[in-house]
Design a protein around this motif. Sequence first.
Motif, PDB file in Angstrom:
ATOM      1  N   HIS A   1       0.840  -1.208   0.000  1.00 20.07           N
ATOM      2  CA  HIS A   1       0.000   0.000   0.000  1.00 20.07           C
ATOM      3  C   HIS A   1       0.874   1.257   0.000  1.00 20.07           C
ATOM      4  O   HIS A   1       0.612   2.222  -0.742  1.00 20.07           O
ATOM      5  CB  HIS A   1      -0.920  -0.031   1.226  1.00 20.07           C
TER       6      HIS A   1
ATOM      7  N   PHE B   1      -6.285   4.415  -9.642  1.00 20.93           N
ATOM      8  CA  PHE B   1      -5.446   5.539 -10.035  1.00 20.93           C
ATOM      9  C   PHE B   1      -5.765   6.052 -11.438  1.00 20.93           C
ATOM     10  O   PHE B   1      -5.755   7.256 -11.684  1.00 20.93           O
ATOM     11  CB  PHE B   1      -3.975   5.146  -9.961  1.00 20.93           C
TER      12      PHE B   1
ATOM     13  N   ALA C   1      -5.458  -1.005  -7.371  1.00 19.44           N
ATOM     14  CA  ALA C   1      -4.747   0.274  -7.344  1.00 19.44           C
ATOM     15  C   ALA C   1      -4.630   0.858  -8.759  1.00 19.44           C
ATOM     16  O   ALA C   1      -4.836   2.068  -8.958  1.00 19.44           O
ATOM     17  CB  ALA C   1      -3.369   0.082  -6.720  1.00 19.44           C
TER      18      ALA C   1
ATOM     19  N   HIS D   1      -7.863   2.292   1.428  1.00 22.04           N
ATOM     20  CA  HIS D   1      -8.026   2.658   0.027  1.00 22.04           C
ATOM     21  C   HIS D   1      -6.771   3.397  -0.456  1.00 22.04           C
ATOM     22  O   HIS D   1      -6.320   4.338   0.187  1.00 22.04           O
ATOM     23  CB  HIS D   1      -9.260   3.548  -0.137  1.00 22.04           C
ATOM     24  N   PRO D   2      -6.167   2.982  -1.573  1.00 21.51           N
ATOM     25  CA  PRO D   2      -4.934   3.629  -2.033  1.00 21.51           C
ATOM     26  C   PRO D   2      -5.235   4.961  -2.720  1.00 21.51           C
ATOM     27  O   PRO D   2      -6.296   5.157  -3.316  1.00 21.51           O
ATOM     28  CB  PRO D   2      -4.355   2.612  -3.015  1.00 21.51           C
ATOM     29  N   HIS D   3      -4.251   5.869  -2.652  1.00 18.23           N
ATOM     30  CA  HIS D   3      -4.345   7.174  -3.309  1.00 18.23           C
ATOM     31  C   HIS D   3      -3.094   7.386  -4.147  1.00 18.23           C
ATOM     32  O   HIS D   3      -1.975   7.108  -3.699  1.00 18.23           O
ATOM     33  CB  HIS D   3      -4.488   8.292  -2.268  1.00 18.23           C
ATOM     34  N   ILE D   4      -3.301   7.919  -5.346  1.00 16.55           N
ATOM     35  CA  ILE D   4      -2.200   8.079  -6.279  1.00 16.55           C
ATOM     36  C   ILE D   4      -1.229   9.137  -5.774  1.00 16.55           C
ATOM     37  O   ILE D   4      -1.600  10.081  -5.070  1.00 16.55           O
ATOM     38  CB  ILE D   4      -2.727   8.441  -7.685  1.00 16.55           C
ATOM     39  N   SER D   5       0.043   8.949  -6.099  1.00 14.73           N
ATOM     40  CA  SER D   5       1.080   9.882  -5.657  1.00 14.73           C
ATOM     41  C   SER D   5       0.892  11.254  -6.316  1.00 14.73           C
ATOM     42  O   SER D   5       0.522  11.341  -7.494  1.00 14.73           O
ATOM     43  CB  SER D   5       2.463   9.313  -6.012  1.00 14.73           C
TER      44      SER D   5
ATOM     45  N   GLU E   1       1.221   3.981  -3.190  1.00 18.08           N
ATOM     46  CA  GLU E   1       0.900   5.396  -3.002  1.00 18.08           C
ATOM     47  C   GLU E   1       2.097   6.304  -3.299  1.00 18.08           C
ATOM     48  O   GLU E   1       1.916   7.491  -3.565  1.00 18.08           O
ATOM     49  CB  GLU E   1       0.417   5.634  -1.571  1.00 18.08           C
ATOM     50  N   ASN E   2       3.310   5.771  -3.277  1.00 12.08           N
ATOM     51  CA  ASN E   2       4.495   6.561  -3.589  1.00 12.08           C
ATOM     52  C   ASN E   2       5.097   6.179  -4.934  1.00 12.08           C
ATOM     53  O   ASN E   2       6.191   6.642  -5.265  1.00 12.08           O
ATOM     54  CB  ASN E   2       5.551   6.373  -2.490  1.00 12.08           C
TER      55      ASN E   2
END
Length: 946
Positions: A469, A670, A666, A723-727, A473-474
């Motif tokens: 995760h 994204f 992901a 929940h993943p978030h885009i970098s 995200e990074n």
Amino acid sequence: MDLKNKFKQMIQRQGSGRSLLSSPSDTEGKILSPETTVQKTNKVISNDDSEVSVNDPQQDQEVLDSIEQVYYSDDMFDATKHELERLPEVLELQQIHVDRSRLRRQLQIVNKKISNVILENHSSYEVELQRVMQLESQLQAAHHVCLYSRGLLHEAKGNFTTASLGILANYRKKQQLVGIMRSLHTIKTLQRTDVRLSELLEEEDYPGAIQLCLECQKAAATFKHYRCISELNSKLQDTLEQIEEQLDVALSKTCQHFDYSHYCKVQAAYTLLGKTQTAMDQLHMHYASVIHNVAFTIVLGYVELCAGGTDTNFQKRQYQDLCKHITQDTFTPCLVDLCKALWEVIRSYYQTMSWHEEHDRENCDSTDGVLAGSVEVNLNRRYIKQKLEYGLLRVWQDVQQKVRAYVQAIDLSAFKFDNFIKVVDYITRLMHVGEEFCGSQSEALQESINKQSVNYFRNYHRTRMDELHLFLENEGWELCPVKTSFTILQLQEFKFLRNSPLLHSRTSKTQDEETSQSRDSSPTKQKAASDGGSFFLRYLHGGNPFNVETEEDGTEDIMETDSFECSYSLDQNESSSDDDIADELKQDYIDEIAGTSPGKWRASLKHSSRRASWKAVVGLPPLVTNTTLTVLRLFGKYIQMMDVLRSIAFDVTICMSQLFDFYLYAVYTFFASGMSEVNERTMSNKLRTTLRRITDNLILSENDDNANGHQVASPGRRDKVPHPHISPIVDLMNEHKLYGLAERVVAAESLVYLAKQFEFLQPCLESMIPVQKKAFLQQFYSQTVSTAAELRKPVYRIVAAHAVDYENIHQQMTAVKWEIKEIMSQHNAYVDIILREFQVFSMRLAEISKRVPIPKEAYNVLWEHCIRLASRTFVEGYASAKKCSNEGRALMQLDFQQFLMKLEKLTDLRPIPDREYVEAYIKAYYLPDSVMEQWCREHKVSVLVI
């Protein structure tokens, strides 16, 4: 009947007083010749019946054939009685004469045949007669020799009797003196027995020592009437007991280091003592003692090593307490030494059983007949065999308990993954040894290691999911420059699978579809394969299955040292002429690239006007990111866990599926989750179902956070990830970069590559999980892994929807007047506008491909989306016309054909998508009203939403 009997008696009396050949007085002492006998026989017969003819051979044969078979049946057959019994009750003289003539004729023919046979064998008769006469003369000569010999023997008997008696008397005295000498020699030998017994014991010749001691006891019993032998019996008994004690020590040595010749001596010694059953009981007691002592000694050595100079009396502690003082650093080396030592004990027991089986076979083969003591021997064999078979499980239980106590004494959750895998591998290998040794499944040890493994892997997977995760995200979704020949088998985590037969057959198929690669042919094998077969056959006479293997070089040569250069080229066969480009389009394009020199923009225009041939000049390297490689490495580690511990293989497979699910989710979140409702319709039902399942089962929702914010996490929530978030470094709104197309390509294609590697590993996974669980794996592959390629469409559709200003084109089409009176030869300007948009899109694709290679599949999906959106823009523009004449419909067709002609020069995608869709809409205006209604029902109405 009385008449018959009287007649029969009369015939017998006549036959007894009558001789067919001659009287006894005439033949006594005289041998007749065959000619004489035949002549007399014929004479008698001819005298009895002179009127019978005997010259016709054919008639003779007929007469012989007419003789009844009963005459040939038995030598004791009474012909007279037979013929009389055949006479009727009422006698007829005429019939009697007929029967009499017939019988005489038959007798004559039979006698004639006999005479002929006698004459034919006359020469043989003479030869035999000569041999008889010669034998008679030889018997007479032998008789004279015997008489002479008897006379000579009688004379010799009288002459030699006296001398013989004197010789026998002297011989008797000699024998008595020899017996006395033997007794004296035996007594002397008994006095020197102690020295020889000591020598034999030093040489470990136990059978010889016992044999000598038993012989001495027997001899002492024989000569006990001598005073010098009276105290020797008690001394020999003490010596025999001492020998038995040393023999027991020698027997205990075989429990740890079995020696064939040494064990043969020990068993021969116990056989002489008659204590083979006692020896077997003692042997099992020694094995139990050796197992405890070996385990205690090894653990004690490591504990004292860890304690250093601390004055702690560890020797008085129990084994379980001692194991608790083992540190994490010394746990694995101590476990290896413990397994090695216990293997030596197990192998010694196995060799002991093999010795007895071979010994029994040899005895059975060499035994002929039933011996007196065979019953007792068979009982001893049966007892030893049963004792050894029962001892198998007992020895293994002792070994298992020692290892189990050692494993349970420490918490393995803090171990590194590689160390934990080694620990599980050694214990699993030991369980395989136990299964081969006695057929035991090692339930206690397996339960212990399973419990430790489940706890360890649950925590390990939870940590890896959190790391994944964080990585996602990074992730900047930059291309990781791996070599063209890269395969997952080159990763260190997959080195144990490089020679796997399950993957070897698929490597050439699956990997060659992506690129021609060189696979590492290292001889490293899987642990299961290297431990396959029989441990006792491979290591029976040396070696140890728990020897620490030499670690291979841990470096990986998978990264490309040179920077990436575009490996795509344009089709050189295309014409470089730009005469077919509309002037208006050129002018508009000049405005687009204002400030650029004429030479450059013209070259760019030529470049974009040709079809881009997106064909790889050299092998295209896999499109992966650092996160993709991380997931692949986790796959390798998870499969290692499955390989060494098959009991939790299915749970590990589920965790592997969660890694893939989260990566897929992901990428979707994204790059594809911001689509409009119409764009989401491009996804298949299977893809939507997969995403919904991942959201429900794997993703931690806001409701879960609120509900469990101040409570202990439930098991279901503990398995979920946020929940993943885009970098923020990923820019998806830059128009000149086609809204993050490079990042989208890397993300989508890395997911596809990950799915292909998951499919590549499918045979390996299926071989490790239980048969009843394979349905889950097959369902996962068919419903989730197969949807990875489908995610290209929603990811790339956003780029296609924003790369071209379809709304502006639609407005341009709305401003066109379609109610014209004459057929036009020039297309409308909006066609050049949309073509210009496509040319700019093509050039931007080429620019991006210099940084990130765009695969053929991604290229086709991008152009397919653009063309489909353009086709629906055409239909929406044509549908917005208020009035339209037939000439206007012709102009619509001209515009669309012009668009298609120029479009075919921009892309090699064939066939052009939705071409029939637009053409069918234009042609529908020419349909009569009666058919138009039916056409509308058959064709769906679509609304363009950008």
